[in-house]
Design a protein around this motif. Structure first.
Motif, PDB file in Angstrom:
ATOM      1  N   UNK A   1       0.568  -1.636  -0.198  1.00  0.00           N
ATOM      2  CA  UNK A   1      -0.220   0.221  -0.171  1.00  0.00           C
ATOM      3  C   UNK A   1       0.915   1.198   0.151  1.00  0.00           C
ATOM      4  N   UNK A   2       2.273   1.117   1.116  1.00  0.00           N
ATOM      5  CA  UNK A   2       2.799   2.557   0.589  1.00  0.00           C
ATOM      6  C   UNK A   2       3.813   2.629  -0.161  1.00  0.00           C
ATOM      7  N   UNK A   3       3.776   1.604  -1.300  1.00  0.00           N
ATOM      8  CA  UNK A   3       5.292   1.371  -2.253  1.00  0.00           C
ATOM      9  C   UNK A   3       3.876   2.077  -3.205  1.00  0.00           C
ATOM     10  N   UNK A   4       2.508   1.480  -3.201  1.00  0.00           N
ATOM     11  CA  UNK A   4       1.969   2.108  -4.687  1.00  0.00           C
ATOM     12  C   UNK A   4       1.483   3.327  -4.685  1.00  0.00           C
ATOM     13  N   UNK A   5       1.718   4.125  -3.079  1.00  0.00           N
ATOM     14  CA  UNK A   5       0.812   5.614  -2.445  1.00  0.00           C
ATOM     15  C   UNK A   5       2.143   6.573  -2.636  1.00  0.00           C
ATOM     16  N   UNK A   6       3.526   5.972  -2.619  1.00  0.00           N
ATOM     17  CA  UNK A   6       4.492   6.630  -2.623  1.00  0.00           C
ATOM     18  C   UNK A   6       4.935   6.780  -4.380  1.00  0.00           C
ATOM     19  N   UNK A   7       4.576   5.426  -5.041  1.00  0.00           N
ATOM     20  CA  UNK A   7       4.505   5.694  -6.474  1.00  0.00           C
ATOM     21  C   UNK A   7       3.484   6.819  -7.419  1.00  0.00           C
ATOM     22  N   UNK A   8       2.278   6.699  -7.000  1.00  0.00           N
ATOM     23  CA  UNK A   8       1.293   6.997  -7.252  1.00  0.00           C
ATOM     24  C   UNK A   8       1.488   8.919  -7.332  1.00  0.00           C
ATOM     25  N   UNK A   9       2.186   9.264  -5.759  1.00  0.00           N
ATOM     26  CA  UNK A   9       2.643  10.538  -5.508  1.00  0.00           C
ATOM     27  C   UNK A   9       3.141  10.761  -6.186  1.00  0.00           C
ATOM     28  N   UNK A  10       4.226  10.830  -6.670  1.00  0.00           N
ATOM     29  CA  UNK A  10       4.997  10.431  -7.877  1.00  0.00           C
ATOM     30  C   UNK A  10       5.141  10.444  -9.036  1.00  0.00           C
ATOM     31  N   UNK A  11       3.917   9.660  -9.602  1.00  0.00           N
ATOM     32  CA  UNK A  11       3.846   9.670 -10.350  1.00  0.00           C
ATOM     33  C   UNK A  11       2.826  11.468 -11.226  1.00  0.00           C
ATOM     34  N   UNK A  12       1.959  11.532  -9.860  1.00  0.00           N
ATOM     35  CA  UNK A  12       1.340  12.699 -10.228  1.00  0.00           C
ATOM     36  C   UNK A  12       2.471  14.162 -10.516  1.00  0.00           C
ATOM     37  N   UNK A  13       3.711  13.992  -9.645  1.00  0.00           N
ATOM     38  CA  UNK A  13       4.261  14.807  -9.756  1.00  0.00           C
ATOM     39  C   UNK A  13       5.610  15.109 -10.880  1.00  0.00           C
ATOM     40  N   UNK A  14       5.382  14.140 -11.985  1.00  0.00           N
ATOM     41  CA  UNK A  14       6.895  13.510 -12.867  1.00  0.00           C
ATOM     42  C   UNK A  14       5.719  12.494 -13.516  1.00  0.00           C
ATOM     43  N   UNK A  15       4.953  13.175 -13.844  1.00  0.00           N
ATOM     44  CA  UNK A  15       3.781  12.831 -15.334  1.00  0.00           C
ATOM     45  C   UNK A  15       5.357  12.225 -16.494  1.00  0.00           C
ATOM     46  N   UNK A  16       6.159  12.496 -16.824  1.00  0.00           N
ATOM     47  CA  UNK A  16       7.092  12.490 -18.099  1.00  0.00           C
ATOM     48  C   UNK A  16       7.659  10.942 -17.804  1.00  0.00           C
ATOM     49  N   UNK A  17       8.247  10.667 -16.358  1.00  0.00           N
ATOM     50  CA  UNK A  17       8.734   9.726 -15.651  1.00  0.00           C
ATOM     51  C   UNK A  17       8.340   8.283 -15.427  1.00  0.00           C
ATOM     52  N   UNK A  18       7.473   8.602 -16.010  1.00  0.00           N
ATOM     53  CA  UNK A  18       5.920   7.479 -15.637  1.00  0.00           C
ATOM     54  C   UNK A  18       5.399   7.087 -16.876  1.00  0.00           C
ATOM     55  N   UNK A  19       5.464   7.759 -18.375  1.00  0.00           N
ATOM     56  CA  UNK A  19       5.071   7.437 -19.559  1.00  0.00           C
ATOM     57  C   UNK A  19       5.099   6.479 -19.349  1.00  0.00           C
ATOM     58  N   UNK A  20       4.443   5.672 -19.951  1.00  0.00           N
ATOM     59  CA  UNK A  20       3.842   3.993 -20.352  1.00  0.00           C
ATOM     60  C   UNK A  20       4.577   3.518 -18.925  1.00  0.00           C
TER      61      UNK A  20
END
Length: 192
Positions: A48-67
């Motif tokens: 849960x924590x791992x996913x939450x950090x990942x969700x927040x990071x993706x919101x902040x840096x969407x280009x790093x999560x593209x694809x």
């Protein structure tokens, strides 16, 4: 599928995030070192924590999560954070962020065993012969402390981008790559 298994042992099309391999190995090392933790609850809380950090990071840096595929449980976990708080205890409860008792371990388990990251045992799993406890502790620094909290403000989680599934700051990246691809690829030596 058979050809993928022959050419890239441990890699399947149902395991979209390499960092979950490391995450599950980390949880196995933590559980083997501490007998005061409930195995399934600890796994679910860490996911849960791992996913939450990942969700927040993706919101902040969407280009790093593209694809990239989204974190497992993203829809439920993301919706629950709308008030600025991650309720770890509620989300980690049975049938909350994941229907399976052991969270999202199932799709990764066979590959993790093949790579020597985990071995079966007891209620959950144990570290495998290739699980490097020190490296994993460094890679997931702070995760267990966060996972053991019942609730965490989302702004606190923003400071843990090293835990994101994108792997931008993953400290175990070279180690995991060397396990998944033990032979040299395209003239490159396996990373330390």
């Amino acid at each position: 599928m058979r050809r993928v298994e022959e050419l890239l042992p441990g890699v399947t099309t149902v395991t979209p995030h390499a960092r979950y391999y490391s995450l599950h190995a980390y949880v196995a090392t933590v559980l083997s070192a501490r007998d005061d933790l409930a195995p399934v609850d600890t796994l679910r809380r860490c996911e849960v924590v791992f996913a939450a950090v990942s969700i927040l990071h993706a919101r902040r840096f969407p280009d790093e999560h593209r694809g990239m595929a989204q974190a497992h449980g993203q829809d439920i976990i993301s919706a629950s954070m709308s008030d600025g708080e991650l309720n770890v205890a509620k989300l980690a409860a049975a049938r909350s962020y994941a229907q399976a008792k052991r969270g999202f371990l199932g799709p990764y388990l066979a590959s993790e065993r093949l790579l020597g990251l985990v071995t079966p045992g007891g209620e959950l799993l144990h570290p495998g012969p290739n699980a490097d406890a020190r490296r994993l502790e460094s890679a997931f620094e702070g995760l267990l402390d966060l996972a053991l909290k019942d609730s965490i403000p989302c702004d606190v989680l923003e400071d843990y981008s090293s835990l994101c599934l994108c792997g931008r700051d993953a400290r175990e990246r070279g180690w995991l790559r060397s396990l998944m691809f033990p032979n040299q690829l395209m003239g490159e030596a396996a990373p330390p």
